[in-house]
Design a protein around this motif. Structure first.
Motif, PDB file in Angstrom:
ATOM      1  N   GLY A 129      -1.280  10.798   1.683  1.00 39.59           N
ATOM      2  CA  GLY A 129      -2.387  10.509   0.726  1.00 39.59           C
ATOM      3  C   GLY A 129      -1.952   8.349   1.024  1.00 39.59           C
ATOM      4  O   GLY A 129      -0.713   8.679   1.381  1.00 39.59           O
ATOM      5  N   ILE A 130      -3.103   7.471   1.414  1.00 38.18           N
ATOM      6  CA  ILE A 130      -3.224   6.354   1.412  1.00 38.18           C
ATOM      7  C   ILE A 130      -4.099   5.827  -0.065  1.00 38.18           C
ATOM      8  O   ILE A 130      -4.920   6.449  -0.522  1.00 38.18           O
ATOM      9  CB  ILE A 130      -4.641   6.467   2.008  1.00 38.18           C
ATOM     10  N   ILE A 172      -8.225   5.185  -2.539  1.00 38.33           N
ATOM     11  CA  ILE A 172      -7.567   6.124  -3.108  1.00 38.33           C
ATOM     12  C   ILE A 172      -7.405   7.061  -1.955  1.00 38.33           C
ATOM     13  O   ILE A 172      -8.840   7.613  -3.012  1.00 38.33           O
ATOM     14  CB  ILE A 172      -6.819   5.563  -4.009  1.00 38.33           C
ATOM     15  N   GLY A 173      -7.378   7.575  -1.346  1.00 39.93           N
ATOM     16  CA  GLY A 173      -8.060   9.240  -1.567  1.00 39.93           C
ATOM     17  C   GLY A 173      -6.500   9.775  -0.218  1.00 39.93           C
ATOM     18  O   GLY A 173      -5.954   9.717  -0.355  1.00 39.93           O
ATOM     19  N   PRO A 220       0.974  -1.271   0.098  1.00 41.67           N
ATOM     20  CA  PRO A 220      -0.094  -0.110  -0.263  1.00 41.67           C
ATOM     21  C   PRO A 220       1.022   1.089  -0.193  1.00 41.67           C
ATOM     22  O   PRO A 220       1.912   1.227  -0.347  1.00 41.67           O
ATOM     23  CB  PRO A 220      -0.635   0.139   1.410  1.00 41.67           C
ATOM     24  N   VAL A 221       0.081   1.971  -0.091  1.00 36.28           N
ATOM     25  CA  VAL A 221       0.829   3.629  -0.081  1.00 36.28           C
ATOM     26  C   VAL A 221       0.043   4.288   1.080  1.00 36.28           C
ATOM     27  O   VAL A 221      -0.560   4.200   1.014  1.00 36.28           O
ATOM     28  CB  VAL A 221       0.597   4.524  -1.436  1.00 36.28           C
ATOM     29  N   ALA A 222       0.960   5.352   1.603  1.00 32.33           N
ATOM     30  CA  ALA A 222       1.137   6.361   2.940  1.00 32.33           C
ATOM     31  C   ALA A 222       2.159   6.990   2.456  1.00 32.33           C
ATOM     32  O   ALA A 222       2.891   6.631   3.471  1.00 32.33           O
ATOM     33  CB  ALA A 222       0.917   5.165   4.166  1.00 32.33           C
ATOM     34  N   PRO A 244     -10.882   5.667   5.646  1.00 34.81           N
ATOM     35  CA  PRO A 244     -10.049   5.029   6.644  1.00 34.81           C
ATOM     36  C   PRO A 244     -10.051   5.420   8.071  1.00 34.81           C
ATOM     37  O   PRO A 244     -11.822   6.216   8.360  1.00 34.81           O
ATOM     38  CB  PRO A 244      -9.162   6.350   5.774  1.00 34.81           C
ATOM     39  N   ASN A 245      -9.686   4.758   8.508  1.00 31.59           N
ATOM     40  CA  ASN A 245      -9.853   5.101   9.740  1.00 31.59           C
ATOM     41  C   ASN A 245      -8.783   5.652  11.278  1.00 31.59           C
ATOM     42  O   ASN A 245      -8.043   5.838  10.494  1.00 31.59           O
ATOM     43  CB  ASN A 245     -10.122   3.339  10.778  1.00 31.59           C
TER      44      ASN A 245
END
Length: 262
Positions: free
Chosen positions: A92-93, A236-237, A63-65, A148-149
């Motif tokens: 960005g996630i 994706i946000g 994943p991307v963070a 997201p959490n």
């Protein structure tokens, strides 16, 4: 000679005015505080900028963070909803729903701080929430509550030898899509649950408020705090302005900036 010094003075005054405007815009509705300053161990102390990042042991898949500029827009959107609520950047996630050989095959990522919240009491959580950039595509992928959490790894301190669980906030549907939301308050919207079976009345199938969770965990302490996503639907946000008590964490490409809520 007097003209030269007058021009220099005018340039200096102009620079000062521009700097003041930039500082005002950057801080939004919060004021900056010194990074890493001491506090009261109740969750109000400033947090070290260098202690934020992907929590690798809580990452599954690829994943991307990532700290990024924007997002700005979407196209046609103007005004405050067209830019991050603080500064120019955000977190960005990106997670996929079907990209691993595990069961389930979805990805997971947490971006957080494993150092500065350690030992803080769960009962000390008074203000929690964030701003989100939700897209219509995310709603298509997983429904309106595909969001997201906020996650706190904690020591529940309920029974001997049972010293780990994760306290999770699940938001309601974002109030807007394809633009930045206002502040979403985790103390009054959505629901909380605890992983494992430490509090049967507050597990993923039995939703609780934060107040109910704190009553059920009178001696619990925090290990880490994070924004995360997964494992469920593709998303994706972006997230910005994570609030934990009196501190607002402004995600910028240069790092995480701590602001004090006014």
């Amino acid at each position: 000679m007097s003209t030269r010094f007058g021009t220099a003075r005018s340039k200096a005054l102009a620079f000062t005015a521009v700097a003041a405007i930039v500082a005002s815009v950057f801080s939004g509705s919060a004021s900056a505080v010194a990074e890493g300053s001491g506090g009261d161990n109740g969750g109000d102390h400033a947090r070290g900028v260098d202690h934020w990042g992907v929590i690798t042991r809580n990452t599954i898949g690829s994943p991307v963070a990532d700290l990024r500029n924007g997002p700005f827009g979407s196209y046609g959107v103007t005004g405050p909803a067209a830019r991050p609520p603080y500064g120019r950047g955000s977190l960005g996630i990106e997670v996929a729903d079907n990209s691993t050989t595990l069961s389930p095959p979805s990805e997971k990522v947490d971006f957080g701080n494993e150092v500065d919240f350690f030992g803080d009491p769960v009962r000390g959580l008074r203000k929690v929430g964030f701003h989100v950039f939700q897209t219509g595509e995310n709603v298509t992928y997983g429904g309106a509550e595909n969001m997201p959490n906020i996650r706190f790894e904690i020591d529940p301190n309920l029974t001997d030898g049972d010293n780990y669980s994760t306290l999770v906030w699940v938001p309601d549907a974002a109030p807007v899509t394809n633009r930045w939301s206002g502040y979403i308050d985790a103390t009054s919207t959505g629901y909380w649950y605890l992983t494992g079976n430490e509090v049967p009345a507050c597990n993923q199938a039995a939703e609780c408020t934060l107040a109910e969770m704190k009553d059920a965990l009178p001696a619990a302490t925090i290990y880490s705090a994070a924004v995360g996503k997964g494992r469920d639907h593709m998303w994706i946000g972006a997230v910005d302005g994570l609030r934990i008590n009196q501190n607002i964490y402004d995600f910028e490409t240069s790092g995480v900036r701590t602001l004090r809520a006014n």
